[in-house]
Design a protein around this motif. Sequence first.
Motif, PDB file in Angstrom:
ATOM      1  N   SER A  12       0.920  -1.142  -0.013  1.00 56.43           N
ATOM      2  CA  SER A  12       0.029  -0.112  -0.075  1.00 56.43           C
ATOM      3  C   SER A  12       0.832   1.209   0.028  1.00 56.43           C
ATOM      4  CB  SER A  12      -0.823  -0.097   1.230  1.00 56.43           C
ATOM      5  OG  SER A  12      -1.667  -1.252   1.431  1.00 56.43           O
ATOM      6  N   GLY A  71       0.974   5.611   0.710  1.00 59.34           N
ATOM      7  CA  GLY A  71       0.687   6.768   1.294  1.00 59.34           C
ATOM      8  C   GLY A  71      -0.112   7.794   0.480  1.00 59.34           C
ATOM      9  N   ALA A 115      -1.460   7.318  -2.203  1.00 59.73           N
ATOM     10  CA  ALA A 115      -2.823   7.061  -2.765  1.00 59.73           C
ATOM     11  C   ALA A 115      -4.075   7.706  -2.021  1.00 59.73           C
ATOM     12  CB  ALA A 115      -3.279   5.584  -2.389  1.00 59.73           C
ATOM     13  N   SER A 116      -3.764   8.208  -0.927  1.00 60.73           N
ATOM     14  CA  SER A 116      -4.761   9.184  -0.124  1.00 60.73           C
ATOM     15  C   SER A 116      -4.803  10.543  -0.674  1.00 60.73           C
ATOM     16  CB  SER A 116      -4.334   9.187   1.356  1.00 60.73           C
ATOM     17  OG  SER A 116      -3.021   9.995   1.674  1.00 60.73           O
ATOM     18  N   GLN A 117      -3.867  10.855  -1.800  1.00 56.85           N
ATOM     19  CA  GLN A 117      -3.973  12.321  -2.070  1.00 56.85           C
ATOM     20  C   GLN A 117      -4.793  12.262  -3.374  1.00 56.85           C
ATOM     21  OE1 GLN A 117      -2.195  14.657  -0.115  1.00 56.85           O
ATOM     22  NE2 GLN A 117      -1.851  12.722   1.109  1.00 56.85           N
ATOM     23  N   GLY A 118      -5.512  11.362  -4.010  1.00 53.93           N
ATOM     24  CA  GLY A 118      -6.487  11.350  -4.934  1.00 53.93           C
ATOM     25  C   GLY A 118      -5.361  11.190  -6.420  1.00 53.93           C
ATOM     26  N   PRO A 168      -9.930   3.549  -5.066  1.00 54.01           N
ATOM     27  CA  PRO A 168      -9.468   3.554  -3.622  1.00 54.01           C
ATOM     28  C   PRO A 168      -8.273   2.647  -3.179  1.00 54.01           C
ATOM     29  CG  PRO A 168     -11.401   2.404  -3.717  1.00 54.01           C
ATOM     30  CD  PRO A 168     -11.217   2.800  -5.156  1.00 54.01           C
ATOM     31  N   SER A 169      -7.495   2.993  -2.124  1.00 53.32           N
ATOM     32  CA  SER A 169      -6.462   2.223  -1.559  1.00 53.32           C
ATOM     33  C   SER A 169      -6.969   0.996  -1.137  1.00 53.32           C
ATOM     34  CB  SER A 169      -5.452   2.800  -0.226  1.00 53.32           C
ATOM     35  OG  SER A 169      -6.462   3.322   0.588  1.00 53.32           O
ATOM     36  N   GLU A 170      -8.142   0.731  -0.710  1.00 48.66           N
ATOM     37  CA  GLU A 170      -8.722  -0.581  -0.130  1.00 48.66           C
ATOM     38  C   GLU A 170      -8.593  -1.792  -1.398  1.00 48.66           C
ATOM     39  OE1 GLU A 170     -12.318   1.847  -0.138  1.00 48.66           O
ATOM     40  OE2 GLU A 170     -10.296   2.190   0.250  1.00 48.66           O
ATOM     41  N   ASP A 214      -1.560  -2.749   3.685  1.00 47.76           N
ATOM     42  CA  ASP A 214      -2.436  -2.306   4.792  1.00 47.76           C
ATOM     43  C   ASP A 214      -3.661  -3.095   5.193  1.00 47.76           C
ATOM     44  OD1 ASP A 214      -3.183  -0.535   7.178  1.00 47.76           O
ATOM     45  OD2 ASP A 214      -3.949   1.250   5.814  1.00 47.76           O
ATOM     46  N   ARG A 235       4.444   5.900   3.908  1.00 45.61           N
ATOM     47  CA  ARG A 235       3.919   7.191   4.164  1.00 45.61           C
ATOM     48  C   ARG A 235       3.594   8.089   2.777  1.00 45.61           C
ATOM     49  NH1 ARG A 235       7.800   5.334   6.738  1.00 45.61           N
ATOM     50  NH2 ARG A 235       7.898   4.774   8.845  1.00 45.61           N
ATOM     51  N   SER A 236       2.959   9.123   2.962  1.00 41.98           N
ATOM     52  CA  SER A 236       2.541   9.955   1.661  1.00 41.98           C
ATOM     53  C   SER A 236       3.993  10.743   1.539  1.00 41.98           C
ATOM     54  CB  SER A 236       1.492  10.918   1.955  1.00 41.98           C
ATOM     55  OG  SER A 236       1.229  11.813   0.829  1.00 41.98           O
TER      56      SER A 236
END
Length: 340
Positions: free
Chosen positions: A57, A59, A61-64, A69-71, A106, A125-126
């Motif tokens: 996974s 990080g 990925a949470s920034q769009g 989605p990361s899941e 994750d 981490r992002s």
Amino acid sequence: MNIETVTSQEISAKIDLKTKPLGALGALEKLAFQIASVQNTLSPELVKPHIIVFAASHGIASQGVSAYPSEVTPQMVLNFIGGGAAINVFTRQHGIRLLLVDAGVDYDFGKNERLIDAKVGYGTRSFTNQPAMTAVECQQCIEKGAELVKEVKASGCNVIGFGEMGIGNTSAASAIMSRLLNMPIAECIGKGTGLSDAQLSQKTAILTTALEAHREVANDPETVLATFGGFEIGMMCGAMMEAARQGMLVLVDGFIASVSYLCAFKMDSSIQKYAVFCHQSNEKGHRLLLESIGAEAILKLDMRLGEGTGCALAYPLLQSAVAFLNEMASFESAGVSQKE
């Protein structure tokens, strides 16, 4: 014990004296030459082929930066375990053993005999404002990848391919490529899992800002890998280097795998002799990356799936290259007159 020593001239002569015009088998002749050179024999063989798929996974990925989605990363790992993904289909079709590795997803998968637990962490981490990995984590990835390949080599395997799964990893790979090849980020990124034009513009802006935030970071491959990479990218890098050290053919998949190779090549250029680039991805930066390192892919099918699918699809062509070298008649053995 006598160790066979074969010269380049002997390999070329065997290829050229087959019952065909010079160069008539095109890229297969280059493949046959490379395989025979790596194995130091006029009668090469491909033994117990493997493909390792590393999943992790990201990080970022949470920034769009992805259309998914990361899941989806753990969901796809479960799909691999269940045998339902493209790489499962193609490895079954071609008799390739598939190994699945949790490099840092994750998610807790629990004990599963079809999944190798090599988890370095629960995702990176992002890297928008901090390194994706610590130097220690990055080194762990490289070492774990090497360990896995040593185990595969011990089984008798001499040809190994690598794939990956990780939502956000095209962003990580693009950032690494941009830094290591000193290319504008806009040249290195594409639509990944299927971004719209607006989403692609957003992705470009995010990565531009992230690269600027790390502009003072050293440009050596391990530092760049730790700053922008993923656990699966680092593990694949270590695995590729070890496969080359073990004298194995290294099958390189698409864009992400090629960026792992780029990191490995920057650390140890001797890997070049062993690398077979299986397909040119439809991801924008891949063509430029291959051109920059002087590599040419076997296939160009407009794919952008990852998972090692390009390795699995190209493998039968390696088999054909070995087969013609070993089994095709020469002009002399067939009694066929050569070109005057």
